[in-house]
Design a protein around this motif. Structure first.
Motif, mmCIF file in Angstrom:
data_model
loop_
_atom_site.group_PDB
_atom_site.id
_atom_site.type_symbol
_atom_site.label_atom_id
_atom_site.label_comp_id
_atom_site.label_asym_id
_atom_site.label_seq_id
_atom_site.Cartn_x
_atom_site.Cartn_y
_atom_site.Cartn_z
ATOM 1 N N GLN A 8 0.847 -1.189 0.000
ATOM 2 C CA GLN A 8 0.000 0.000 0.000
ATOM 3 C C GLN A 8 0.880 1.235 0.000
ATOM 4 O OE1 GLN A 8 -2.573 -0.333 3.419
ATOM 5 N NE2 GLN A 8 -3.899 -1.821 2.408
ATOM 6 N N THR A 9 0.451 2.229 -0.756
ATOM 7 C CA THR A 9 1.187 3.483 -0.813
ATOM 8 C C THR A 9 0.220 4.603 -1.153
ATOM 9 O OG1 THR A 9 3.176 4.575 -1.677
ATOM 10 C CG2 THR A 9 1.845 3.335 -3.266
ATOM 11 N N GLY A 10 0.706 5.812 -1.098
ATOM 12 C CA GLY A 10 -0.086 6.974 -1.468
ATOM 13 C C GLY A 10 0.654 7.801 -2.498
ATOM 14 N N TYR A 11 -0.088 8.647 -3.179
ATOM 15 C CA TYR A 11 0.506 9.584 -4.127
ATOM 16 C C TYR A 11 -0.156 10.934 -3.896
ATOM 17 C CZ TYR A 11 1.912 11.927 -8.412
ATOM 18 O OH TYR A 11 2.444 12.820 -9.310
ATOM 19 N N SER A 12 0.642 11.960 -3.634
ATOM 20 C CA SER A 12 0.147 13.327 -3.475
ATOM 21 C C SER A 12 0.419 14.100 -4.757
ATOM 22 C CB SER A 12 0.847 14.020 -2.307
ATOM 23 O OG SER A 12 0.564 13.354 -1.096
ATOM 24 N N LEU A 13 -0.622 14.693 -5.310
ATOM 25 C CA LEU A 13 -0.451 15.460 -6.539
ATOM 26 C C LEU A 13 0.451 16.661 -6.297
ATOM 27 C CD1 LEU A 13 -3.043 13.705 -7.139
ATOM 28 C CD2 LEU A 13 -3.620 15.501 -8.756
ATOM 29 N N LYS A 14 1.250 16.984 -7.304
ATOM 30 C CA LYS A 14 2.223 18.072 -7.199
ATOM 31 C C LYS A 14 1.584 19.447 -7.421
ATOM 32 C CE LYS A 14 5.647 14.940 -7.370
ATOM 33 N NZ LYS A 14 4.938 13.724 -7.035
ATOM 34 N N LYS A 15 0.530 19.492 -8.240
ATOM 35 C CA LYS A 15 -0.145 20.762 -8.547
ATOM 36 C C LYS A 15 -1.629 20.624 -8.278
ATOM 37 C CE LYS A 15 0.725 23.835 -11.374
ATOM 38 N NZ LYS A 15 0.747 24.712 -12.488
ATOM 39 N N LYS A 16 -2.207 21.646 -7.683
ATOM 40 C CA LYS A 16 -3.606 21.627 -7.244
ATOM 41 C C LYS A 16 -4.589 21.319 -8.371
ATOM 42 C CE LYS A 16 -7.082 24.457 -5.060
ATOM 43 N NZ LYS A 16 -7.830 25.572 -5.472
ATOM 44 N N ASP A 17 -4.428 21.890 -9.525
ATOM 45 C CA ASP A 17 -5.418 21.721 -10.599
ATOM 46 C C ASP A 17 -5.076 20.602 -11.572
ATOM 47 O OD1 ASP A 17 -7.006 23.785 -9.605
ATOM 48 O OD2 ASP A 17 -5.816 25.306 -10.634
ATOM 49 N N ASN A 18 -4.116 19.758 -11.222
ATOM 50 C CA ASN A 18 -3.774 18.613 -12.074
ATOM 51 C C ASN A 18 -4.704 17.441 -11.783
ATOM 52 O OD1 ASN A 18 -1.678 19.949 -13.280
ATOM 53 N ND2 ASN A 18 -0.056 18.656 -12.476
ATOM 54 N N GLY A 19 -4.705 16.492 -12.692
ATOM 55 C CA GLY A 19 -5.365 15.211 -12.508
ATOM 56 C C GLY A 19 -4.352 14.121 -12.791
ATOM 57 N N VAL A 20 -4.757 12.885 -12.628
ATOM 58 C CA VAL A 20 -3.852 11.756 -12.846
ATOM 59 C C VAL A 20 -4.535 10.759 -13.775
ATOM 60 C CG1 VAL A 20 -2.707 9.768 -11.774
ATOM 61 C CG2 VAL A 20 -2.679 11.983 -10.631
ATOM 62 N N TYR A 21 -3.775 10.267 -14.732
ATOM 63 C CA TYR A 21 -4.203 9.116 -15.518
ATOM 64 C C TYR A 21 -3.351 7.949 -15.032
ATOM 65 C CZ TYR A 21 -5.529 6.021 -19.280
ATOM 66 O OH TYR A 21 -6.020 4.955 -19.982
ATOM 67 N N ALA A 22 -4.010 6.945 -14.464
ATOM 68 C CA ALA A 22 -3.318 5.756 -13.956
ATOM 69 C C ALA A 22 -3.459 4.650 -14.988
ATOM 70 C CB ALA A 22 -3.929 5.324 -12.633
ATOM 71 N N PHE A 23 -2.357 3.955 -15.271
ATOM 72 C CA PHE A 23 -2.367 2.855 -16.231
ATOM 73 C C PHE A 23 -1.663 1.656 -15.613
ATOM 74 C CE2 PHE A 23 -0.591 0.427 -19.799
ATOM 75 C CZ PHE A 23 -1.758 0.166 -20.505
ATOM 76 N N VAL A 24 -2.369 0.527 -15.576
ATOM 77 C CA VAL A 24 -1.801 -0.707 -15.036
ATOM 78 C C VAL A 24 -1.083 -1.433 -16.174
ATOM 79 C CG1 VAL A 24 -2.262 -2.880 -13.857
ATOM 80 C CG2 VAL A 24 -3.654 -0.870 -13.329
ATOM 81 N N ILE A 25 0.228 -1.410 -16.137
ATOM 82 C CA ILE A 25 1.016 -2.081 -17.166
ATOM 83 C C ILE A 25 0.843 -3.591 -17.053
ATOM 84 C CG2 ILE A 25 3.363 -2.482 -18.024
ATOM 85 C CD1 ILE A 25 3.984 0.425 -17.046
ATOM 86 N N ARG A 26 0.870 -4.075 -15.814
ATOM 87 C CA ARG A 26 0.575 -5.490 -15.559
ATOM 88 C C ARG A 26 0.105 -5.619 -14.127
ATOM 89 N NH1 ARG A 26 4.153 -7.537 -12.193
ATOM 90 N NH2 ARG A 26 6.164 -6.502 -12.094
ATOM 91 N N GLY A 27 -0.755 -6.603 -13.882
ATOM 92 C CA GLY A 27 -1.215 -6.866 -12.528
ATOM 93 C C GLY A 27 -2.589 -6.304 -12.249
ATOM 94 N N SER A 28 -2.820 -5.945 -10.996
ATOM 95 C CA SER A 28 -4.099 -5.414 -10.535
ATOM 96 C C SER A 28 -3.854 -4.528 -9.326
ATOM 97 C CB SER A 28 -5.046 -6.562 -10.161
ATOM 98 O OG SER A 28 -6.220 -6.066 -9.558
ATOM 99 N N VAL A 29 -4.445 -3.340 -9.336
ATOM 100 C CA VAL A 29 -4.329 -2.411 -8.215
ATOM 101 C C VAL A 29 -5.708 -1.833 -7.906
ATOM 102 C CG1 VAL A 29 -1.935 -1.780 -8.775
ATOM 103 C CG2 VAL A 29 -3.818 -0.384 -9.624
ATOM 104 N N THR A 30 -5.838 -1.300 -6.704
ATOM 105 C CA THR A 30 -7.025 -0.528 -6.338
ATOM 106 C C THR A 30 -6.559 0.877 -6.003
ATOM 107 O OG1 THR A 30 -8.190 -2.481 -5.507
ATOM 108 C CG2 THR A 30 -8.964 -0.340 -4.741
ATOM 109 N N ILE A 31 -7.187 1.868 -6.659
ATOM 110 C CA ILE A 31 -6.843 3.265 -6.442
ATOM 111 C C ILE A 31 -8.104 3.995 -5.991
ATOM 112 C CG2 ILE A 31 -5.976 5.405 -7.463
ATOM 113 C CD1 ILE A 31 -4.436 3.710 -9.476
ATOM 114 N N ASN A 32 -8.048 4.576 -4.805
ATOM 115 C CA ASN A 32 -9.193 5.296 -4.238
ATOM 116 C C ASN A 32 -10.484 4.487 -4.358
ATOM 117 O OD1 ASN A 32 -7.305 7.251 -3.754
ATOM 118 N ND2 ASN A 32 -8.311 8.851 -4.925
ATOM 119 N N GLY A 33 -10.381 3.185 -4.064
ATOM 120 C CA GLY A 33 -11.545 2.307 -4.053
ATOM 121 C C GLY A 33 -11.921 1.713 -5.393
#
Length: 162
Positions: A100-125
Motif C-alpha cells: 500500500q502506498t499513497g501519491y500526493s499530486l504536485k499541482k492543485k489543478d492537475n489530474g492523474v491518468y493511472a495505467f496498469v502495465i501489468r497486474g491489478s491495483v485498487t486506487i481510491n476504491g
C-alpha cells in the motif's frame, strides 16, 4: 531515429523523451523484427510553443521502482526524471502484492491518468486490472493497494491547457 541525427534502442526499463518543438521528423520501428514489441507511446501537449527540439533517454532499474512510485518524467527545472515542457509528472512503480502506498499530486489543478502495465491495483476504491486505465481528478491524494504483483504508471497532467 530522427531528423536531428539522434537514434537509439529503447529496452525494458528505459524511458525516452522527444520534444518536436520547432520541427523534427522521427520514426519508430522494432529493432528485433523476429520478436514482438510492447511499448507505450504517450503524447503530452507542451505548455509553450516553439521550444528547441530535444531528445533524452534514461534507464531505470527494477530496484529503483520496487515498492515505490519513482518519478521518471518531470517539468523542466524540477528535480528527478527526464524533463518535459509541461507541468506534468510521471511515476512508475513495481509493487508487490498487498503493498500500500499513497501519491500526493504536485499541482492543485492537475489530474492523474493511472495505467496498469501489468497486474491489478485498487486506487481510491476503484479496482483496475491488467492494461486498465483510469482518469482521476478533483482530489489531491491517491490511495493505492496492489492486489497482486503489479507495475503501475501514474501520469499527473494539467486538466486545462493555457
Amino acid at each position: 531515429k530522427d531528423s536531428m541525427g539522434s537514434h537509439g534502442v529503447i529496452s525494458k526499463g528505459e524511458v525516452q523523451v522527444m520534444s518536436a518543438g520547432t520541427g523534427i521528423r522521427h520514426s519508430e520501428f522494432n529493432h528485433n523484427p523476429d520478436k514482438e514489441t510492447s511499448l507505450l507511446q504517450i503524447w503530452v501537449i507542451p505548455e509553450k510553443r516553439n521550444v528547441e527540439p530535444r531528445y533524452d533517454q534514461k534507464e531505470y532499474s527494477l530496484e529503483e521502482t520496487h515498492n515505490r512510485l519513482l518519478n521518471i518524467v518531470s517539468p523542466a527545472g524540477s528535480p528527478g526524471g527526464i524533463h518535459i515542457h509541461q507541468q506534468a509528472w510521471f511515476s512508475l512503480g513495481n509493487l508487490d502484492k498487498d503493498f500500500q502506498t499513497g501519491y500526493s499530486l504536485k499541482k492543485k489543478d492537475n489530474g492523474v491518468y493511472a495505467f496498469v502495465i501489468r497486474g491489478s491495483v485498487t486506487i481510491n476504491g476503484q479496482k483496475l486490472e491488467n492494461r486498465d486505465g483510469l482518469g482521476i481528478s478533483g482530489t489531491d491524494q491517491l490511495d493505492i493497494t496492489a492486489n497482486e504483483d503489479s507495475e503501475l504508471l501514474l501520469m499527473e497532467v494539467p486538466m486545462q491547457l493555457n
